[in-house]
Scaffold this motif. Structure first.
Motif, PDB file in Angstrom:
ATOM      1  N   LYS A   1     -30.227  33.873  11.500  1.00  0.00           N
ATOM      2  CA  LYS A   1     -30.807  34.619  10.465  1.00  0.00           C
ATOM      3  C   LYS A   1     -32.418  34.719  10.347  1.00  0.00           C
ATOM      4  O   LYS A   1     -32.748  35.757  10.384  1.00  0.00           O
ATOM      5  CB  LYS A   1     -30.312  33.921   9.244  1.00  0.00           C
TER       6      LYS A   1
ATOM      7  N   GLU B   1     -26.313  29.151  11.604  1.00  0.00           N
ATOM      8  CA  GLU B   1     -26.252  30.682  11.072  1.00  0.00           C
ATOM      9  C   GLU B   1     -27.697  30.832  10.513  1.00  0.00           C
ATOM     10  O   GLU B   1     -28.112  32.062  10.503  1.00  0.00           O
ATOM     11  CB  GLU B   1     -25.345  30.420   9.618  1.00  0.00           C
ATOM     12  N   ASN B   2     -28.413  29.887  10.147  1.00  0.00           N
ATOM     13  CA  ASN B   2     -29.616  29.758   9.374  1.00  0.00           C
ATOM     14  C   ASN B   2     -30.759  30.238  10.555  1.00  0.00           C
ATOM     15  O   ASN B   2     -31.626  31.211  10.602  1.00  0.00           O
ATOM     16  CB  ASN B   2     -30.156  28.518   8.717  1.00  0.00           C
TER      17      ASN B   2
END
Length: 363
Positions: free
Chosen positions: A6, A2-3
């Motif tokens: 992002k 997810e990072n």
């Protein structure tokens, strides 16, 4: 994961934006007009651009680089226009560099991508561009589309025209003037010595005969001269006597450390050799206020002229760099040196060629 999703989009945009911004700014170092003029002469002229077209193309090109660097950090037409335009520019640059590498080799000269601030060979620039293209392709086809992409076309046009206008303002196009300072330190011509008449012998009184010493005029055979026939070198517009005898023409930039070192070496050579040729200098009109300091460092003053940046580069010659030194004999170019690499000035080479007769010099 997810990072990564992002932060990856902004990481790519910031990296490519930085590359374009530093590329635009570097082409303005150390001063905008000097850097852009050098870019025109060394990069655009060899590509076939005329002087009239190059002055506009250079400023527009750098302005577009600057605009793209800024526009990559906003969301208007990012995927539809900005990133494809950035990729297209990188492809054009890479194609040109590839052709140049095939024709001239790509491991020696500065490609000019980052001006003189960060010298880079064509091969290094190709690698940099390919990596940038891959990153942008990842952004287009791998990174998920952002939902807040906007469609304000005025942002694009405003930033682009503002960036281009900025370039024309900080580096305005100069009128065509070859010579801006007509200052020449005249070297005094040695005076011709006059011979004094000899006193006549006193004739003693009481002598009926006098001896008259007849003046016999003898013709001394002139030795055959072993020197080149005089011709026009093309530099007489700067120094009227440059095509007479042996001369050293130097092409220097007042603030250039390497130029100062060569000038100092020439002064030392002149001090050791009373027959050393006259040194004459053509300075580039870049930091001309440093000329007094230049002569102070060199240890002597020489006749000089100051000319504009583009005429200076044209006078030095395509593909050549400062410091430039030319040994002329009766207007004939005997030997020349330029730059700080394999063709750099070597004092011992000049000393050797100065000792040779013209017939001994291999052309």
């Amino acid at each position: 994961m997810e990072n990564i999703k992002k932060y990856l989009p902004w990481t790519i945009r910031i990296i490519i934006s930085f590359l374009f911004l530093i590329s635009a700014v570097a082409k303005l170092y150390p001063s905008p007009y000097f850097a852009i003029s050098t870019f025109e002469v060394k990069q655009l002229y060899p590509m076939g651009f005329s002087e009239d077209v190059a002055v506009f193309f250079s400023r527009i090109l750098i302005g577009i680089e600057l605009a793209l660097g800024i526009l990559l950090l906003q969301n208007n037409y990012l995927r539809r226009i900005i990133i494809p335009a950035t990729i297209l520019m990188l492809v054009v640059f890479t194609t040109h560099l590839t052709i140049d590498t095939i024709q001239n080799g790509g491991n020696s000269e500065n490609c000019g991508c980052f001006g003189s601030l960060l010298p880079m060979t064509p091969i290094e620039a190709i690698i940099k561009n390919v990596v940038a293209i891959i990153l942008l392709a990842v952004y287009l086809y791998v990174v998920p589309k952002i939902t807040n992409e906007k469609s304000n076309f005025w942002v694009l046009t405003t930033v682009t025209f503002a960036a281009i206008l900025t370039l024309f303002m900080i580096a305005p196009i100069q009128p065509k003037e070859a010579e801006v300072v007509s200052e020449e330190i005249e070297t005094p011509t040695p005076t011709v010595e006059t011979f004094q008449a000899q006193n006549a012998d006193t004739i003693p009184l009481g002598k009926k005969e006098t001896t008259v010493a007849e003046e016999v005029k003898t013709e001394t055979a002139k030795p055959a001269t072993d020197e080149p026939a005089q011709q026009k070198s093309g530099y007489s517009q700067y120094f009227s006597n440059i095509d007479k005898g042996k001369k050293i023409l130097a092409l220097f930039v007042p603030g250039c450390e390497h130029c100062r070192d060569v000038a100092k070496e020439l002064t030392e050579m002149k001090a050791k050799n009373k027959n050393f040729p006259e040194v004459q200098i053509v300075f580039m009109n870049e930091e001309a206020n440093l000329i007094p300091d230049f002569f102070k460092f060199a240890g002597a003053e020489y006749p000089y002229k100051v000319i504009e940046i583009i005429p200076f580069w044209k006078l030095l010659g395509t593909g050549k760099d400062t410091p430039g030194v030319i040994y002329l004999w009766n207007g004939n170019k005997i030997k020349e040196w330029d730059g700080i690499n394999e063709k750099k000035f070597v004092g011992s080479e000049l000393t050797t060629v100065l000792k040779k007769n013209y017939s001994e010099i291999k052309k």
